[in-house]
Motif scaffolding. Structure first.
Motif, PDB file in Angstrom:
ATOM      1  N   ARG A  34      99.946  21.178  25.688  1.00 14.51           N
ATOM      2  CA  ARG A  34      99.521  22.232  25.894  1.00 14.51           C
ATOM      3  C   ARG A  34     100.989  23.027  25.756  1.00 14.51           C
ATOM      4  NH1 ARG A  34      97.703  20.644  30.723  1.00 14.51           N
ATOM      5  NH2 ARG A  34      99.515  20.292  32.518  1.00 14.51           N
ATOM      6  N   ALA A  35     101.060  24.395  25.591  1.00  6.44           N
ATOM      7  CA  ALA A  35     102.502  24.899  25.412  1.00  6.44           C
ATOM      8  C   ALA A  35     101.891  26.256  25.825  1.00  6.44           C
ATOM      9  CB  ALA A  35     102.834  25.001  24.258  1.00  6.44           C
ATOM     10  N   GLU A  36     103.225  27.134  26.180  1.00  9.91           N
ATOM     11  CA  GLU A  36     102.915  28.578  26.619  1.00  9.91           C
ATOM     12  C   GLU A  36     104.397  29.674  26.584  1.00  9.91           C
ATOM     13  OE1 GLU A  36     101.558  30.813  30.827  1.00  9.91           O
ATOM     14  OE2 GLU A  36     103.891  30.216  30.863  1.00  9.91           O
ATOM     15  N   CYS A  46      98.300  26.754  22.456  1.00 12.50           N
ATOM     16  CA  CYS A  46      99.345  28.113  22.945  1.00 12.50           C
ATOM     17  C   CYS A  46      98.638  29.047  23.652  1.00 12.50           C
ATOM     18  CB  CYS A  46     100.047  27.927  22.009  1.00 12.50           C
ATOM     19  SG  CYS A  46     101.589  29.276  22.302  1.00 12.50           S
ATOM     20  N   ALA A 105     102.754  16.887  23.225  1.00 11.69           N
ATOM     21  CA  ALA A 105     102.962  18.008  24.043  1.00 11.69           C
ATOM     22  C   ALA A 105     101.063  17.981  23.989  1.00 11.69           C
ATOM     23  CB  ALA A 105     103.093  19.089  24.010  1.00 11.69           C
ATOM     24  N   LEU A 113     108.059  26.252  18.174  1.00  8.80           N
ATOM     25  CA  LEU A 113     106.281  26.068  18.237  1.00  8.80           C
ATOM     26  C   LEU A 113     106.436  25.279  16.926  1.00  8.80           C
ATOM     27  CD1 LEU A 113     104.674  29.073  18.901  1.00  8.80           C
ATOM     28  CD2 LEU A 113     104.581  27.416  20.146  1.00  8.80           C
ATOM     29  N   ILE A 159     107.444  22.113  19.658  1.00 13.28           N
ATOM     30  CA  ILE A 159     107.255  21.432  20.004  1.00 13.28           C
ATOM     31  C   ILE A 159     105.777  20.145  18.832  1.00 13.28           C
ATOM     32  CG2 ILE A 159     105.104  22.014  21.581  1.00 13.28           C
ATOM     33  CD1 ILE A 159     106.379  24.107  22.382  1.00 13.28           C
ATOM     34  N   SER A 200     107.309  17.012  20.215  1.00  8.16           N
ATOM     35  CA  SER A 200     106.898  16.806  21.557  1.00  8.16           C
ATOM     36  C   SER A 200     106.025  16.250  22.216  1.00  8.16           C
ATOM     37  CB  SER A 200     106.926  18.387  22.535  1.00  8.16           C
ATOM     38  OG  SER A 200     105.846  18.768  21.642  1.00  8.16           O
ATOM     39  N   SER A 225     107.541  26.841  27.288  1.00  5.51           N
ATOM     40  CA  SER A 225     107.431  26.146  27.371  1.00  5.51           C
ATOM     41  C   SER A 225     106.574  24.647  27.755  1.00  5.51           C
ATOM     42  CB  SER A 225     107.064  26.299  29.291  1.00  5.51           C
ATOM     43  OG  SER A 225     106.468  26.651  29.210  1.00  5.51           O
ATOM     44  N   ASP A 226     106.561  24.037  27.550  1.00  8.93           N
ATOM     45  CA  ASP A 226     105.270  22.330  27.118  1.00  8.93           C
ATOM     46  C   ASP A 226     105.567  22.047  28.152  1.00  8.93           C
ATOM     47  OD1 ASP A 226     106.572  20.200  25.768  1.00  8.93           O
ATOM     48  OD2 ASP A 226     107.571  21.608  25.176  1.00  8.93           O
TER      49      ASP A 226
END
Length: 419
Positions: free
Chosen positions: A353-355, A316, A351, A342, A345, A349, A370-371
């Motif tokens: 990566r995330a931000e 992240c 996912a 988080l 996620i 999710s 976001s992810d």
């Protein structure tokens, strides 16, 4: 994990060049976002006359609510874009399932759709093309002689360059494009924002009773959330710390009764009492952290979020641009939002990566998580996002969720900084 704290990092010196380019760049970015809603607006607008024609023979009547929902979906996407670049545009009331009420509920949105899918699309496309035309014509003398005979023209298709002198003339036209690229994008972007806010915002003279009803509902939700939180704290104290403290009391009493006749046994009992006391202390610390994260007392919101991101199983990145602190309750809510998002996620999710992006603009704190996961999140489906929504609305904030099936997912929160 990658952390960027723009508020703490030294900023590059500002100068006339940066000030001159900032408005065109921001305008161009806004026009690109407008294109992202103008294209689907054009598609939905093309469906409206088709469904209207089918209604004349009775075949299109069942399709009217679906078209109304499509209009609302595009309009809500534009409301979200406008809320990210300025003051929040309030959400519209839910659409009814009946034909006539659904048309009335989207009447102003249909007007916006007609403008945005035609004039708005053309203006946004022209604004985006200006810098491309400028680059094409300014660099024309460098490559004109390698172009096919039918393409040796300026960006607009004329004049045709037959020699180097005429190629330089095209380059002069490129200077005109460059000047327009500096002036036009902010003006066109401002027109998009003004028309969008005028047509998608609340209608003039809207009864404030609706606003009072919404505030009453959010306050009731806040009280319910407060009651749930108190019950959770009471249960945590009763089932955790209180039981451990009772055990400490019993063990200390047992140690006092045997200390004279069997000191070794008393020492073992006291060891168990110490362990129980440490467990009680750990339980109390967990309860305190859940009430108000103490990390926000010693560190900024960006640092606290960075600590959350560091413990997230999904890589992240954190981008923080918060020059001043917000109210403690606002920062605590933002911290809870990031922590819950988080967690979702990591659990659901899939996912890679995330931000997390934290910004402070125009008196509002904006947090976007976001992810690149599978998507399909529903803010009103009883998930963790529903708890986020209740907390955010209790501060007169706004929650925006974009999570199409297949991803990506973006959860955006806007909170008044002084709440």
């Amino acid at each position: 994990m990658r952390v960027i704290d723009r508020a703490a990092a030294p900023r590059p010196p500002s100068g006339p060049g940066r000030g001159l380019l900032r408005a065109p760049v921001d305008g161009l970015r806004s026009l690109l976002g407008a294109l992202g809603t103008a294209v689907p607006a054009f598609v939905v607008l093309a469906l409206v006359p088709v469904v209207a024609a089918l209604c004349l023979v009775g075949l299109g009547i069942p399709l009217v609510p679906r078209v109304s929902r499509a209009v609302r979906a595009v309009a809500d996407r534009e409301r979200g874009r406008l809320s990210r670049v300025g003051a929040v545009v309030a959400e519209a009331e839910p659409l009814p399932d009946w034909v006539v009420p659904s048309v009335r509920a989207t009447a102003r949105e249909l007007g916006w759709l007609a403008w945005h899918g035609t004039c708005g699309l053309a203006l946004a496309a022209c604004g985006v093309m200006l810098p491309l035309n400028a680059v094409h014509d300014l660099a024309f003398p460098l490559y004109w002689d390698v172009l096919p005979p039918g393409e040796i023209t300026a960006a607009i298709g004329f004049p045709t360059a037959r020699d180097g002198r005429e190629a330089l003339l095209v380059s002069g036209i490129g200077l005109g494009w460059a000047v327009l690229a500096l002036i036009a994008p902010p003006v066109l972007a401002g027109a998009h924002v003004a028309v969008g806010r005028a047509l998608l915002g609340p209608a003039p003279g809207t009864d404030l009773t609706l606003r009072v009803i919404r505030l009453t509902a959010t306050r009731a939700a806040a009280l319910d959330a407060h009651a749930v939180e108190l019950r959770r704290i009471e249960r945590s104290l009763h089932d955790g710390a209180q039981n451990h403290l009772v055990a400490v009391n019993l063990l200390v009493g047992a140690a006092r009764r045997v200390v004279h006749r069997d000191p070794a046994a008393a020492d073992a009992v006291l060891d168990r009492a110490q362990e129980a006391a440490e467990q009680a202390l750990s339980e109390l610390r967990a309860v305190v952290r859940a009430i108000l994260p103490p990390v926000l007392d010693d560190r900024t919101l960006g640092d606290a979020v960075a600590a959350l991101a560091a413990n997230c199983p999904v890589p992240c990145a954190v981008v923080s641009d918060v020059p001043v602190r917000s109210a403690a309750s606002v920062e605590a809510t933002a911290y809870f939002v990031v922590a819950e998002a988080l967690t979702n996620i990591a659990r659901h999710s899939g996912a890679r990566r995330a931000e997390v992006r934290i910004e402070q603009r125009e008196g509002r704190l904006r947090v976007t998580i976001s992810d690149d996961g599978r998507g399909g999140a529903d803010a009103r489906g009883g998930s963790g996002l529903d708890g986020i929504r209740r907390r955010v609305e209790a501060h007169d904030g706004v929650l925006l969720v974009s999570s199409p099936v297949g991803g990506p997912t973006a959860v955006g929160v806007s909170l008044p900084c002084g709440s």
